[in-house]
Design an enzyme around this catalytic site. Structure first.
Site, PDB file in Angstrom:
ATOM      1  N   ARG A   1       0.927  -1.224   0.107  1.00 29.02           N
ATOM      2  CA  ARG A   1      -0.134   0.176   0.255  1.00 29.02           C
ATOM      3  C   ARG A   1       0.852   0.908  -0.382  1.00 29.02           C
ATOM      4  O   ARG A   1       0.604   2.266  -1.090  1.00 29.02           O
ATOM      5  CB  ARG A   1      -0.813   0.333   1.506  1.00 29.02           C
TER       6      ARG A   1
ATOM      7  N   ARG B   1     -10.455   3.236  -1.425  1.00 27.86           N
ATOM      8  CA  ARG B   1      -8.994   2.381  -1.478  1.00 27.86           C
ATOM      9  C   ARG B   1      -8.103   3.209  -0.157  1.00 27.86           C
ATOM     10  O   ARG B   1      -8.313   4.992   0.194  1.00 27.86           O
ATOM     11  CB  ARG B   1      -7.622   2.793  -2.089  1.00 27.86           C
TER      12      ARG B   1
ATOM     13  N   LEU C   1      -5.873   4.723   2.210  1.00 28.75           N
ATOM     14  CA  LEU C   1      -4.973   5.327   1.981  1.00 28.75           C
ATOM     15  C   LEU C   1      -3.513   5.450   2.451  1.00 28.75           C
ATOM     16  O   LEU C   1      -4.069   5.056   4.193  1.00 28.75           O
ATOM     17  CB  LEU C   1      -5.022   6.987   1.780  1.00 28.75           C
TER      18      LEU C   1
ATOM     19  N   THR D   1     -15.541  12.886   0.160  1.00 27.90           N
ATOM     20  CA  THR D   1     -16.518  12.475  -0.249  1.00 27.90           C
ATOM     21  C   THR D   1     -17.998  10.775   0.268  1.00 27.90           C
ATOM     22  O   THR D   1     -16.713   9.990  -0.108  1.00 27.90           O
ATOM     23  CB  THR D   1     -17.991  12.500  -0.897  1.00 27.90           C
ATOM     24  N   HIS D   2     -18.399  10.672   1.470  1.00 27.28           N
ATOM     25  CA  HIS D   2     -18.459   9.452   2.048  1.00 27.28           C
ATOM     26  C   HIS D   2     -20.694   9.028   2.109  1.00 27.28           C
ATOM     27  O   HIS D   2     -20.597  10.378   2.497  1.00 27.28           O
ATOM     28  CB  HIS D   2     -18.196   9.326   2.993  1.00 27.28           C
TER      29      HIS D   2
ATOM     30  N   SER E   1     -21.662  12.914   3.659  1.00 28.93           N
ATOM     31  CA  SER E   1     -20.878  12.826   4.717  1.00 28.93           C
ATOM     32  C   SER E   1     -19.661  14.193   3.821  1.00 28.93           C
ATOM     33  O   SER E   1     -19.145  13.428   2.959  1.00 28.93           O
ATOM     34  CB  SER E   1     -20.723  13.144   5.630  1.00 28.93           C
TER      35      SER E   1
ATOM     36  N   ASP F   1      -7.945  12.435   7.219  1.00 27.95           N
ATOM     37  CA  ASP F   1      -6.668  11.803   7.856  1.00 27.95           C
ATOM     38  C   ASP F   1      -6.585  11.054   8.032  1.00 27.95           C
ATOM     39  O   ASP F   1      -6.842  10.101   7.407  1.00 27.95           O
ATOM     40  CB  ASP F   1      -7.346  12.561   9.474  1.00 27.95           C
TER      41      ASP F   1
ATOM     42  N   ASP G   1     -12.395   7.477   7.483  1.00 26.28           N
ATOM     43  CA  ASP G   1     -13.903   8.085   7.740  1.00 26.28           C
ATOM     44  C   ASP G   1     -13.624   8.978   9.097  1.00 26.28           C
ATOM     45  O   ASP G   1     -14.828   8.886   9.201  1.00 26.28           O
ATOM     46  CB  ASP G   1     -15.153   7.712   7.616  1.00 26.28           C
TER      47      ASP G   1
HETATM   48  C1  GRF Z   1     -20.397   7.652  -3.522  1.00 28.35           C
HETATM   49  O1  GRF Z   1     -21.050   7.179  -3.333  1.00 28.35           O
HETATM   50  C2  GRF Z   1     -18.703   8.028  -2.983  1.00 28.35           C
HETATM   51  O2  GRF Z   1     -19.194   8.558  -1.838  1.00 28.35           O
HETATM   52  C3  GRF Z   1     -18.417   6.212  -2.421  1.00 28.35           C
HETATM   53  O3  GRF Z   1     -19.052   5.244  -3.951  1.00 28.35           O
HETATM   54  C4  GRF Z   1     -19.544   6.684  -4.421  1.00 28.35           C
HETATM   55  C5  GRF Z   1     -18.775   6.766  -5.765  1.00 28.35           C
HETATM   56  O4  GRF Z   1     -19.666   7.542  -6.877  1.00 28.35           O
HETATM   57  N1  GRF Z   1     -17.205   6.561  -2.031  1.00 28.35           N
HETATM   58  P1  GRF Z   1     -19.196   7.589  -8.043  1.00 28.35           P
HETATM   59  O5  GRF Z   1     -18.253   6.942  -8.829  1.00 28.35           O
HETATM   60  O6  GRF Z   1     -19.007   9.536  -8.018  1.00 28.35           O
HETATM   61  O7  GRF Z   1     -20.683   7.630  -9.221  1.00 28.35           O
END
Ligand code: GRF
Length: 192
Positions: A63, A89, A91, A106-107, A134, A139, A143
């Site tokens: 990794r 993945r 990091l 983005t989660h 979210s 960090d 998440d």
């Molecule tokens: C998104 O919901 C993201 O938060 C999550 O996987 C999805 C990716 O969707 N980690 P896309 O590849 O942007 O369509």
């Protein structure tokens, strides 16, 4: 504000950024898009004439080695901000240390609820009445970074992982485009 966006999948969030950035008034530009595999979402970057790079995780012995190679590619573009947008993945610490705090993710859940790679499925399995989206500063945890912005998304009767995810994604896209705009306008990521 120059962005490098990293993806693994379809890149619908990436596309939202590309579309926003094609408005001359929007103060951010995607300078390159990277992936840890042959992600279908790279096609969005190609459509917008944005350079792409792939650093296949499977090509590296560890990794950390993968992280170093990815970092090398990112440095070529010297971005102000790196956006993880569906990068599936974890990091390595060396990667995060080099980029923080200019590294956001983005989660598809209302963190700290449902961290990890199966957030939407976990919300369904838990029978949650609501989930969310979210945007966080990355960090070294999974998440666990500071939450920049988040918004609730309802779970509806009969929702599947797919239907809930499709309801979450538009919220993610809106929050991501807004967050990048806020950062371009001076949001201090060390203070969120
Ligand atoms: C998104 O919901 C993201 O938060 C999550 O996987 C999805 C990716 O969707 N980690 P896309 O590849 O942007 O369509």
């Amino acid at each position: 504000l120059s962005l490098v966006v990293l993806i693994s999948g379809g890149g619908s969030n990436l596309r939202a950024l590309l579309e926003a950035a094609s408005d001359a008034e929007y103060p951010a530009r995607v300078v390159a898009v990277g992936a840890d595999r042959d992600a279908t979402g790279l096609a969005h970057a190609e459509e917008f004439g944005i350079p792409t790079f792939t650093v296949p995780y499977s090509s590296f012995p560890s990794r950390e080695a993968w992280g170093e190679a990815l970092l090398e590619q990112i440095r070529v573009w010297n971005p102000d901000l790196v956006v993880l947008s569906g990068l599936m993945r974890l990091l390595p610490a060396n990667f995060v240390a080099q980029l923080a705090p200019n590294l956001i993710n983005t989660h598809p859940a209302y963190l700290p609820e449902f961290p990890g790679a199966h957030a939407v499925r976990d919300a369904i399995t838990a029978g949650a009445a609501q989930s969310g989206a979210s945007i966080i500063v990355v960090d070294n945890g999974v998440d666990t970074g500071s939450i920049i912005v988040q918004e609730r998304v309802p779970v509806l009767e009969g929702d599947t992982e797919h239907s809930l995810h499709e309801r979450i994604k538009p919220v993610e896209r809106r929050l991501l485009v807004q967050t990048v705009l806020d950062i371009a306008n001076g949001l201090d990521l060390t203070k969120v």
